[in-house]
Design a protein around this motif. Structure first.
Motif, mmCIF file in Angstrom:
data_model
loop_
_atom_site.group_PDB
_atom_site.id
_atom_site.type_symbol
_atom_site.label_atom_id
_atom_site.label_comp_id
_atom_site.label_asym_id
_atom_site.label_seq_id
_atom_site.Cartn_x
_atom_site.Cartn_y
_atom_site.Cartn_z
ATOM 1 N N TYR A 22 -36.430 -20.141 -25.561
ATOM 2 C CA TYR A 22 -36.990 -20.746 -24.122
ATOM 3 C C TYR A 22 -36.517 -21.781 -23.188
ATOM 4 O O TYR A 22 -36.397 -22.594 -23.544
ATOM 5 N N LEU A 23 -35.976 -21.254 -22.469
ATOM 6 C CA LEU A 23 -34.875 -22.255 -21.341
ATOM 7 C C LEU A 23 -36.041 -22.398 -19.950
ATOM 8 O O LEU A 23 -35.817 -23.684 -19.861
ATOM 9 N N PHE A 24 -37.352 -22.096 -19.525
ATOM 10 C CA PHE A 24 -37.847 -22.607 -18.887
ATOM 11 C C PHE A 24 -39.826 -22.693 -19.158
ATOM 12 O O PHE A 24 -39.966 -21.423 -19.299
ATOM 13 N N THR A 25 -40.443 -23.458 -19.541
ATOM 14 C CA THR A 25 -41.634 -22.726 -19.905
ATOM 15 C C THR A 25 -42.498 -22.322 -18.270
ATOM 16 O O THR A 25 -41.624 -23.012 -17.369
ATOM 17 N N GLU A 26 -43.294 -21.238 -18.493
ATOM 18 C CA GLU A 26 -43.921 -20.732 -17.408
ATOM 19 C C GLU A 26 -45.375 -22.032 -16.537
ATOM 20 O O GLU A 26 -45.003 -23.085 -17.168
ATOM 21 N N ARG A 114 -41.045 -23.516 -27.156
ATOM 22 C CA ARG A 114 -41.301 -22.632 -26.060
ATOM 23 C C ARG A 114 -42.386 -24.540 -25.942
ATOM 24 O O ARG A 114 -43.157 -24.832 -26.874
ATOM 25 N N PHE A 115 -43.216 -24.693 -24.847
ATOM 26 C CA PHE A 115 -43.625 -25.320 -24.229
ATOM 27 C C PHE A 115 -42.971 -26.975 -24.901
ATOM 28 O O PHE A 115 -43.648 -28.053 -24.838
ATOM 29 N N GLY A 116 -41.407 -26.946 -24.588
ATOM 30 C CA GLY A 116 -40.775 -28.163 -25.025
ATOM 31 C C GLY A 116 -40.855 -28.885 -24.006
ATOM 32 O O GLY A 116 -40.456 -29.521 -24.286
ATOM 33 N N GLY A 120 -45.767 -29.280 -26.997
ATOM 34 C CA GLY A 120 -47.198 -28.225 -27.016
ATOM 35 C C GLY A 120 -47.920 -28.590 -25.993
ATOM 36 O O GLY A 120 -49.712 -27.939 -25.680
ATOM 37 N N ARG A 121 -47.494 -28.621 -24.562
ATOM 38 C CA ARG A 121 -48.899 -28.756 -22.999
ATOM 39 C C ARG A 121 -47.925 -27.674 -22.736
ATOM 40 O O ARG A 121 -46.455 -27.705 -22.215
ATOM 41 N N PRO A 122 -48.093 -26.653 -21.954
ATOM 42 C CA PRO A 122 -47.665 -25.725 -20.706
ATOM 43 C C PRO A 122 -47.868 -26.608 -19.342
ATOM 44 O O PRO A 122 -48.293 -28.218 -19.040
ATOM 45 N N LEU A 123 -46.980 -26.623 -18.357
ATOM 46 C CA LEU A 123 -46.368 -26.877 -17.284
ATOM 47 C C LEU A 123 -47.262 -26.697 -16.556
ATOM 48 O O LEU A 123 -47.407 -25.442 -15.786
#
Length: 148
Positions: A22-26, A114-116, A120-123
């Protein structure tokens, strides 16, 4: 390398080498000006993944409610899954409105989770064009965009 390949069953080797990175979270965001939504802002997302020497960008325009969205960005690399290294993905979100450019989000991600970015949180971002860009040490970012 042959020894490692010989120790793994074909299914295990395939899973090991095909891990999603995961390079960039949603990103779900809203652009405001003095607290009010701003339609028509050009929002550009770009990143540089140092291990894969990959650079990409995407652009969207805010809708009538000032909202924008970028899907998650993933990559694959059998060497990144095999060799020890510290991931470095430089991330940036730039906003352009009425001839001005704003630093929305500057972040250096050091994992493939993911969510890194914010564990643990989406952007979910709020970007107020009337605010100056500031460091956000709690999440290691810089810019006018803050977490909702």
């Amino acid at each position: 390398m042959l020894l490692l390949a010989g120790l793994l069953s074909p299914g295990a080797a395939m899973a090991f080498f095909s891990k999603t990175l995961y390079l960039f979270t949603e990103v779900d965001g809203v652009v405001l000006l003095d607290g009010r939504p701003v339609p028509g802002v050009e929002v550009e997302q770009d990143y540089h993944w140092h291990w894969g020497e990959q650079e990409r960008s995407a652009r969207v325009t805010t809708d009538a409610q000032g909202r924008f969205r970028f899907p998650e960005v993933t990559g694959r690399s059998w060497t990144a899954g095999l060799l020890p290294h510290e991931p470095v993905i430089n991330q940036r979100i730039t906003l352009r409105y009425q001839g001005r450019q704003y630093k929305g989000w500057l972040h250096s991600k050091h994992n493939y989770d993911r969510f890194g970015e914010v564990p643990g949180r989406p952007l979910a971002l709020i970007c107020d064009l009337s605010h100056p860009p500031l460091p956000h040490p709690e999440i290691g970012s810089f810019g006018i965009c803050v977490m909702r």
